[in-house]
Design a protein around this motif. Structure first.
Motif, PDB file in Angstrom:
ATOM      1  N   GLU B  65     -57.301 -84.086  83.397  1.00 43.62           N
ATOM      2  CA  GLU B  65     -56.410 -84.877  82.765  1.00 43.62           C
ATOM      3  C   GLU B  65     -57.342 -86.005  81.155  1.00 43.62           C
ATOM      4  O   GLU B  65     -57.745 -86.102  82.522  1.00 43.62           O
ATOM      5  CB  GLU B  65     -55.307 -85.022  82.894  1.00 43.62           C
ATOM      6  CG  GLU B  65     -53.933 -85.149  81.504  1.00 43.62           C
ATOM      7  CD  GLU B  65     -53.118 -83.739  80.970  1.00 43.62           C
ATOM      8  OE1 GLU B  65     -53.707 -83.253  80.446  1.00 43.62           O
ATOM      9  OE2 GLU B  65     -52.709 -83.343  82.850  1.00 43.62           O
ATOM     10  N   ALA B  66     -57.497 -85.539  80.199  1.00 44.32           N
ATOM     11  CA  ALA B  66     -58.256 -86.881  79.640  1.00 44.32           C
ATOM     12  C   ALA B  66     -57.347 -87.667  79.710  1.00 44.32           C
ATOM     13  O   ALA B  66     -56.373 -88.337  79.626  1.00 44.32           O
ATOM     14  CB  ALA B  66     -58.250 -86.453  78.459  1.00 44.32           C
ATOM     15  N   GLU B  67     -57.913 -89.105  80.369  1.00 40.81           N
ATOM     16  CA  GLU B  67     -57.579 -90.186  79.898  1.00 40.81           C
ATOM     17  C   GLU B  67     -58.487 -91.583  79.557  1.00 40.81           C
ATOM     18  O   GLU B  67     -60.310 -91.524  79.657  1.00 40.81           O
ATOM     19  CB  GLU B  67     -57.015 -90.370  82.054  1.00 40.81           C
ATOM     20  CG  GLU B  67     -56.074 -91.461  81.880  1.00 40.81           C
ATOM     21  CD  GLU B  67     -56.390 -91.741  83.754  1.00 40.81           C
ATOM     22  OE1 GLU B  67     -55.235 -91.736  84.163  1.00 40.81           O
ATOM     23  OE2 GLU B  67     -57.635 -91.547  84.353  1.00 40.81           O
ATOM     24  N   GLY B  68     -57.488 -92.121  78.922  1.00 40.48           N
ATOM     25  CA  GLY B  68     -58.583 -93.798  77.817  1.00 40.48           C
ATOM     26  C   GLY B  68     -58.863 -93.010  76.911  1.00 40.48           C
ATOM     27  O   GLY B  68     -59.029 -91.598  76.479  1.00 40.48           O
ATOM     28  N   LYS B  69     -59.902 -93.968  76.185  1.00 41.19           N
ATOM     29  CA  LYS B  69     -59.789 -93.488  74.954  1.00 41.19           C
ATOM     30  C   LYS B  69     -61.186 -92.255  74.841  1.00 41.19           C
ATOM     31  O   LYS B  69     -60.807 -91.208  74.040  1.00 41.19           O
ATOM     32  CB  LYS B  69     -60.144 -94.656  74.006  1.00 41.19           C
ATOM     33  CG  LYS B  69     -59.761 -94.544  72.588  1.00 41.19           C
ATOM     34  CD  LYS B  69     -60.737 -95.764  71.822  1.00 41.19           C
ATOM     35  CE  LYS B  69     -61.141 -96.193  70.536  1.00 41.19           C
ATOM     36  NZ  LYS B  69     -62.889 -96.179  70.090  1.00 41.19           N
ATOM     37  N   LEU B  70     -61.801 -92.781  75.647  1.00 41.08           N
ATOM     38  CA  LEU B  70     -63.270 -92.131  75.531  1.00 41.08           C
ATOM     39  C   LEU B  70     -62.590 -90.881  76.487  1.00 41.08           C
ATOM     40  O   LEU B  70     -64.000 -90.079  76.914  1.00 41.08           O
ATOM     41  CB  LEU B  70     -64.293 -92.397  75.612  1.00 41.08           C
ATOM     42  CG  LEU B  70     -64.959 -93.759  74.931  1.00 41.08           C
ATOM     43  CD1 LEU B  70     -65.193 -94.009  74.704  1.00 41.08           C
ATOM     44  CD2 LEU B  70     -64.807 -92.624  73.164  1.00 41.08           C
TER      45      LEU B  70
END
Ligand code: SF4
Ligand code: SF4
Ligand code: SF4
Ligand code: SF4
Lengths: 183, 569
Positions: B65-70
């Motif tokens: 899963e996408a995590e953090g701003k980038l």
């Protein structure tokens, strides 16, 4: 609804007052030299320099009471910076204050921890969380590696673990060395 | 129409070496026996693992899963079983490990249900989220999340599609444009719509005439709503640098420390445009890319490779010659030698070059800088490489930053021309990573300082609070004392004592006596006469003990006393 608002407003007022008080109580008397020295010190707050924290050591240097080579976590580089700032000669780290070590963080063996809270009280940066008779743990990004929590622990369940290099923190090596080796 | 092209500063002409692999059509690489999909596709951000060991996954199923701003999502490149989740060496010059999901393919290569994304029915925000969840990153090498770059959009006049592919040896974008031009053009149209661009410029180096031809045809077929120009740009390394290509195509000079977005231009790689096309039109997440296998090899080629394929699995495809001594990932100018061949292909890996001492002779020994200025003439970023070198070498990082170290794109032009054979880029990389480390350290120190100060403040506050509490308690006792003195004056007088403490004790004693006397038998209603008699007898004894007063009859006791009633009701 109204009570909620009042409660929130009340909290805001109390916190605001606390902050205001803190800003007055802890107002740093504008001594730019102390601040400049403090900015160079690593803020490990370990007390190895013989002062209760980096700021007091900075103050002592500024007052001419302490030498510039008493901070082991700052290491040679720190001393060099201090020497530059103060226009003094570089001198190697004073051995009686300790040696430069790779950066580590504390690790609590959670099976052994008896929840005595002694380490919490010792930690200068509040990096340990836990409550009486509850397992304690170190919040790793906050730990400065000062080792002050090791001694108070009655069951010796705290160890220092060196920080491992990750892809994010990895640094390119200084090229000259490599070239001399291959040449 | 003859378009006016501009020229960027510097640049070099290394041997192109494109012909080795440029004629080889894209073929799918065979399925490896195990895929190792790094959750960290670039050094910037890692995805959070959302699968477990033993779980069966389908091709295109999200595993990170996408995590953090980038952050961007990571997907299973084929169907199969997750056999391990653990650290694995990464495609990074350090050769350090990072968490990866190991998948054993089941051979079916079965896609998860795919739903194309309907941009007309959705807004910009959900489009960007969709691209993030499809794991779309820049395919030119840096693997920067595309949704972030697109997110800065609005007010972007020009979209530049980067098909320059200026590094020697690499031909993956060339083949992509030749074979899948329509898809690239469609992806470019989608990108243009998302950032609201009003024209699209597609820059291709003129050493790729077939790609230019194919792209022109694709534009003619697509008949896009907005002007799209396919432009052949002179072959000059690094024409594919973002700022350089923007300069060549639009004449816009982007100053030091600024990005294209601030000047109304945004630049995307052809591979990225292709990936966006697949993600939007077919709902396919980014699970494979085209990789050029070339160099000192018998059968160089271009392969469609699943993300997570170990590099050693690909090497037999190109048949490296016996004198191959190492493998480079990326091009010869900007790539690095692999320390471990088990590292997997990631979304940013575009080329593997088999290197031999004859093809890439070891650099002659480094000599002192003679300040000839060759490097400055070659630098496309218009820096002063010899100054940067000097400051990096002497660890004078502040000065290096003043000379715009961070505008260096590490293209290697300066090292390429340096008559003293100084590995200049290595010094810049060293200096950059040292500066980043310092920034991290000083951020940590600031945090520690704040926390230390707050702790001192807290301890101080606790102390004052405790003192305040004690003081309040003392005041309370004193107040009580004063009060009792007033009320119990009589007792004091009777005792003839002046000492307030004594008086207090006497008063307390008197109170206790009163209370004792006031205690009356409870629950005495409806009792048989014998029991009442007994109680009366006991009561008489008690009263006698208390002070010899006359025992009162029971009836009076139960009715006339308020205290008794209170207790019973
Ligand atoms: S020795 Fe410890 S407390 Fe003293 S200045 Fe260095 S880090 Fe701070
Ligand atoms: S956890 Fe221990 S080593 Fe870390 S900062 Fe706190 S006292 Fe120091
Ligand atoms: S090209 Fe090499 S020798 Fe010439 S100035 Fe630059 S670094 Fe120095
Ligand atoms: S590597 Fe950096 S300094 Fe050297 S030419 Fe390229 S941009 Fe300029």
């Amino acid at each position: 609804m109204l009570t909620a608002l009042l409660v929130m407003a009340g909290i805001a007022v109390v916190l605001g007052a606390a902050l205001g008080y803190a800003s007055i109580r802890f107002k740093v008397e504008g001594d730019p030299l102390v601040d400049k020295i403090d900015a160079i010190l690593p803020q490990t707050q370990c007390g190895q320099c013989g002062y209760p924290g980096c700021k007091p050591y900075a103050q002592a240097i500024a007052n001419g009471e302490a030498d510039i080579n008493q901070c082991p976590p700052g290491g040679e580089e720190g001393i060099r910076h201090l020497a530059d700032l103060l226009g003094r000669e570089f001198k190697p780290l004073s051995e009686e204050h300790g040696i430069e070590k790779p950066k580590s963080v504390a690790f609590i063996d959670e099976q052994t921890c008896i929840g005595c809270t002694l380490c919490i009280q010792a930690c200068p940066v509040d990096a340990i969380v836990g409550a009486a008779k509850q397992m304690h743990t170190v919040v790793e990004p906050l730990c400065t590696g000062c080792e002050l929590c090791l001694a108070p622990c009655p069951v010796d369940c705290i160890t220092m673990e060196p920080v491992v290099e990750t892809v994010e923190t990895w640094k390119w090596k200084y090229p000259v060395i490599e070239i001399r080796q291959t040449a | 129409m003859i378009r006016k092209l501009f020229k960027f500063h510097g640049g070099v002409h290394p041997e192109p070496h494109k012909s080795e692999s440029a004629t080889a059509a894209i073929r799918p690489a065979p399925m490896p026996s195990e895929l190792v999909v790094p959750l960290r596709q670039s050094t910037r951000a890692a995805a959070r693992c959302i699968v477990e060991v033993g779980q069966h996954v389908l091709k295109g199923q999200r595993i990170g899963e996408a995590e953090g701003k980038l952050g961007t999502a990571v997907h299973a490149p084929t169907s199969g079983e997750v056999i391990a989740i653990g650290d694995h060496p990464m495609a990074h010059p350090s050769g350090l490990t990072a968490p990866a999901v190991h998948i054993r393919p089941d051979g079916l290569d079965q896609w998860i249900d795919l739903t194309p994304f309907d941009y007309d029915a959705n807004d910009r925000i959900s489009m960007l989220a969709n691209l993030r969840d499809a794991g779309i990153v820049g395919m030119g090498g840096a693997a920067f999340p595309s949704h972030i770059k697109l997110g800065t959009g609005i007010g972007i006049e020009t979209l530049v599609i980067n098909g320059a592919e200026c590094e020697p040896w690499i031909t993956c974008d060339d083949r992509l444009m030749r074979e899948r031009g329509n898809a690239v053009i469609d992806g470019a149209a989608i990108l243009a719509e998302v950032i609201g661009a009003r024209r699209v410029l597609i820059g291709i180096e003129d050493n790729k005439p077939e790609a230019v031809e194919s792209m022109r045809k694709a534009v003619a077929e697509a008949r896009p709503a907005l002007p799209m120009d396919v432009i052949a740009v002179p072959s000059l390394y690094p024409a594919g640098g973002e700022k350089q290509l923007i300069r060549v195509l639009t004449g816009i000079e982007i100053p030091h420390g600024k990005l294209g977005g601030e000047f109304g231009v945004q630049c995307f790689n052809t591979g990225t445009a292709h990936a966006v096309h697949r993600a939007v039109r077919f709902g396919e997440p980014l699970v494979s890319r085209i990789v050029t296998l070339t160099g000192n090899a018998d059968t160089p080629g271009n392969y469609e490779v699943l993300v997570g394929t170990p590099i050693q699995h690909l090497l037999p495809l190109m048949g490296p010659r016996p004198d191959t001594d190492r493998f480079l990932l990326g091009g010869p100018m900007m790539g690095f030698a692999l320390t471990d061949l088990s590292v997997p292909i990631v979304k940013g890996s575009n080329c593997i070059i088999a290197a031999s001492p004859t093809l890439f002779p070891p650099p002659p020994a480094e000599l002192p800088c003679i300040r000839c200025g060759e490097c400055a003439r070659a630098c496309p970023a218009e820096l002063q490489p010899f100054e940067l070198y000097w400051f990096s070498r002497s660890r004078n990082f502040g000065k290096a930053q003043e000379y715009h170290l961070f505008d260096c794109i590490e293209c290697g032009c300066c090292s390429y021309v340096c008559p003293s054979h100084i590995p200049l880029v290595d010094y810049y990389r060293f200096a950059k990573s040292e500066i980043w480390a310092r920034e991290r350290e000083s951020a940590a120190a600031d945090q520690a300082r704040d926390r230390f100060e707050f702790r001192n403040y807290r301890q101080e506050r606790e102390k004052t609070e405790k003192a305040a509490k004690l003081a309040a308690k003392a005041a309370e006792t004193k107040a009580k004392l004063a009060e009792t003195e007033g009320v119990d004056n009589k007792v004091q007088v009777a005792d003839g004592s002046e000492d307030p403490k004594k008086a207090l004790i006497a008063a307390a004693l008197a109170r206790a006596k009163q209370q004792k006397a006031a205690i009356k038998p409870a629950n005495t209603d409806n009792l048989p006469p014998e029991a009442e008699a007994e109680i009366a007898e006991i009561e008489a004894r008690r009263q006698k003990a208390l002070g010899g007063s006359e025992p009162k009859p029971l009836g009076v006791l139960t009715t006339d006393n308020n205290g008794g009633e209170d207790k019973q009701s």
